[in-house]
Scaffold this motif. Structure first.
Motif, short mmCIF file in Angstrom:
data_model
loop_
_atom_site.label_atom_id
_atom_site.label_comp_id
_atom_site.label_asym_id
_atom_site.label_seq_id
_atom_site.Cartn_x
_atom_site.Cartn_y
_atom_site.Cartn_z
N ARG A 251 0.83 -1.21 0.00
CA ARG A 251 0.00 0.00 0.00
C ARG A 251 0.86 1.26 0.00
O ARG A 251 0.56 2.24 -0.70
N GLU A 252 1.90 1.23 0.79
CA GLU A 252 2.79 2.38 0.84
C GLU A 252 3.50 2.58 -0.50
O GLU A 252 3.69 3.71 -0.95
N ALA A 253 3.89 1.49 -1.15
CA ALA A 253 4.55 1.60 -2.45
C ALA A 253 3.64 2.23 -3.49
O ALA A 253 4.09 3.05 -4.31
N ALA B 184 3.69 -6.39 -3.99
CA ALA B 184 3.33 -7.38 -2.98
C ALA B 184 4.23 -7.28 -1.76
O ALA B 184 5.42 -6.99 -1.86
N ASP B 185 3.65 -7.57 -0.59
CA ASP B 185 4.38 -7.70 0.65
C ASP B 185 3.98 -9.04 1.28
O ASP B 185 3.22 -9.80 0.67
N ILE C 38 -1.17 -8.67 -1.87
CA ILE C 38 -0.72 -8.54 -3.26
C ILE C 38 -1.68 -7.60 -3.99
O ILE C 38 -2.90 -7.77 -3.92
N TRP C 39 -1.10 -6.62 -4.67
CA TRP C 39 -1.88 -5.67 -5.46
C TRP C 39 -1.42 -5.71 -6.90
O TRP C 39 -0.26 -5.98 -7.19
N ALA D 295 -5.45 0.54 -8.93
CA ALA D 295 -4.80 -0.54 -8.19
C ALA D 295 -5.87 -1.35 -7.47
O ALA D 295 -6.77 -0.79 -6.85
N ILE D 296 -5.78 -2.68 -7.57
CA ILE D 296 -6.75 -3.58 -6.95
C ILE D 296 -6.02 -4.63 -6.14
O ILE D 296 -5.04 -5.22 -6.61
N ARG D 297 -6.49 -4.86 -4.93
CA ARG D 297 -5.92 -5.92 -4.10
C ARG D 297 -6.45 -7.28 -4.55
O ARG D 297 -7.65 -7.46 -4.74
#
Length: 548
Positions: free
Chosen positions: A136-138, A161-162, A166-167, A185-187
């Motif tokens: 999210r921060e990225a 992704a973390d 994943i987005w 952007a979609i998760r």
């Protein structure tokens, strides 16, 4: 105020200067994976590209430092941007916090691809990795930078992704007259898988779902203003507005997505008309994400990157295109003309123009130093073994960044060149040589995956009191695996040239070449073409070569 210029070059995320890329990504949610990992895979494809795995240590920067930005695809100076106080360590496509960012290029509407900004997509990925801790921060970092400095690339699909999320984010510029970009952007749901391969994949999205959807405020209004869309907001499709599909995109790009889903999901037959290039309604378009019928393992993710549509209607080992030895590889260009008509070759996931391939594995229940791995390989995924490099390693294996190798300079110290040496022997006589390559590939792959549990247990015993020692332990493990792989690949190349010399095959028994009673090598087997190619030969030549 003191200013320093920090170079952000084309090698920042693992490659040397080349043309635009055509890549493939698979995304696997933590509840869809076999062990709870989030997994992102990436085949980095482009002719002429030299693959490497760069290392960028964490750093502190003084006020006023500037970063010098160079477009990765063209080696063109783009400008300067302000540095931030702290940047994180990055190895290839993963940072020290297990954040991964990869991409595929979908290009999109040509009029939106004209440069109007400082940041190309490669620079943007690297900045996201150096400045963010989570997916999210990225997204926030990358989109804010584009707003401030402008976007200078064609349409891109990013995997972000973390260890927990994943987005997928799609972005395209606004053309020469406007700065910035439009994006969505979609998760990806945790129990689903996703894929993208050079065609925009985001269609409709729920603008009210703030927890799982993010988008630029003008993503729809800009499309209206440009004449790309005129319906109700709920009917808006990012893909249809900004990257209208055609036969080539469906057959060469969406077919790769279909093949990945087909390995893990039921009911993929319904989408065959779409990937065959036919016009279909919305129900016939492959969904952005799907729930797999089984848990997807790390090994499955690796094997998915080695696919040539085997066992599907698009199987590249079948038919005359594979030549005399059923090769799933085709020369380029992908399209060609005969008597004024245009024909094409299939475009698979695994392809000879891959400069490198990677499977990024992120695990939320482990310390970052142990949890994040970039499983890396130089060259075509089908032809290499992935070796582990941990995200907080203090250096990368030498063979993945050999100082004496470039795109124009061969070196026996370079995994890129040694692996390409073996691959290029194998491509023309695929069915003959590939079993030998696969045997070594699988032996090493099994070994490195099996070793993971033990080496990580040893590293965890050192954390957190002795995390630097754990990092060094994992660093050396990565170096040992890569060095062993390089050594085995040199041996493999030597073995292949001896065994398959002069279009024949030297016989073996119990792993050794057979000898005559007098100590010479046994006479080689002259197996010739396979049955299907013999028939092609006869059909083409008739009785010209018939024995009378």
């Amino acid at each position: 105020m003191k200013k320093q210029r920090l170079l952000l070059t084309a090698v920042a995320v693992g490659f040397a200067v080349a043309g635009a890329r055509a890549c493939t990504n698979f995304l696997i949610g933590k509840n869809a994976s076999a062990d709870g990992s989030t997994i992102v895979t990436y085949n980095m494809d482009s002719y002429g590209m030299y693959g490497r795995l760069p290392f960028f240590p964490a750093a502190h920067h003084e006020a006023g430092e500037l970063r010098h930005v160079v477009d990765a695809d063209h080696n063109h100076y783009m400008g300067e941007i302000a540095e931030v106080a702290k940047t994180y360590q990055v190895i290839g496509q993963i940072n020290e916090h297990q954040l991964t960012i990869t991409e595929t290029t979908f290009t999109g509407r040509k009029e939106l691809c004209e440069r109007n900004g400082t940041l190309d997509y490669v620079s943007l990925m690297n900045l996201g990795l150096q400045r963010a801790r989570t997916a999210r921060e990225a997204i926030q970092v990358m989109t804010s930078l584009v707003d401030e400095y402008g976007y200078a690339s064609t349409g891109e699909t990013f995997s972000i992704a973390d260890p927990n999320e994943i987005w997928i984010m799609e972005m395209i510029g606004k053309g020469k007259d406007e700065k910035g970009a439009v994006w969505v952007a979609i998760r990806i749901p945790d129990d689903c898988i996703c894929a993208h391969a050079n065609q925009s994949r985001i269609h409709h999205f729920d603008m009210k779902d703030k927890a799982n959807v993010m988008f630029s405020k003008d993503v729809i209004s800009f499309a209206r203003r440009k004449g790309y869309f005129s319906g109700k907001d709920a009917e808006f499709s990012f893909s249809k507005a900004y990257s209208p599909t055609n036969f080539h995109m469906q057959r060469a790009c969406e077919a790769r997505v279909w093949s990945f889903y087909n390995m893990h999901c039921d009911g993929m037959e319904r989408y065959l008309p779409y990937v065959e290039g036919q016009d279909v309604d919305d129900d016939g378009i492959i969904p952005l994400y799907m729930k797999p019928r089984h848990k997807v393992s790390l090994r499955m993710a690796m094997d998915g990157m080695r696919d040539h549509y085997e066992g599907t209607p698009f199987d590249m080992t079948k038919g005359p295109g594979g030549g005399a030895w059923d090769s799933p590889y085709r020369p380029r260009p992908q399209e060609f003309e005969v008597d004024g008509k245009t024909y094409f070759f299939e475009r698979p996931i695994a392809t000879q123009q891959s400069c490198c391939t990677m499977v990024c594995q992120m695990r939320s229940w482990l310390p970052d130093a142990v949890g994040g791995i970039i499983w890396f390989g130089n060259d075509d995924a089908n032809m290499v073994t992935y070796t582990p490099v941990y995200c907080q390693a203090t250096r990368v294996p030498l063979c993945y960044d050999a100082p004496d190798a470039t795109d124009l300079q061969f070196s026996w110290n370079s995994a890129f060149w040694v692996c390409n040496w073996v691959s290029n022997m194998t491509y023309p006589r695929y069915s003959r040589l590939m079993p030998d390559v696969k045997r070594v590939r699988e032996e090493l792959q099994d070994k490195y995956i099996d070793a993971q549990k033990d080496i990580e247990a040893r590293a965890l015993a050192l954390c957190p009191q002795h995390t630097p020692d754990a990092r060094e332990l994992l660093t050396r493990h990565g170096e040992d695996c890569a060095a062993e792989m390089l050594s085995r690949w040199k041996q493999l190349g030597e073995y292949l040239i001896v065994k398959h010399n002069d279009l024949a095959v030297k016989p073996e028994k119990d792993g050794q070449f057979e000898k005559t009673e007098d100590g010479l090598g046994a006479p080689p087997l002259r197996e010739g073409y396979n049955e299907s190619y013999r028939r092609i030969f006869v059909n083409e030549t008739g009785d010209k070569y018939r024995v009378r």
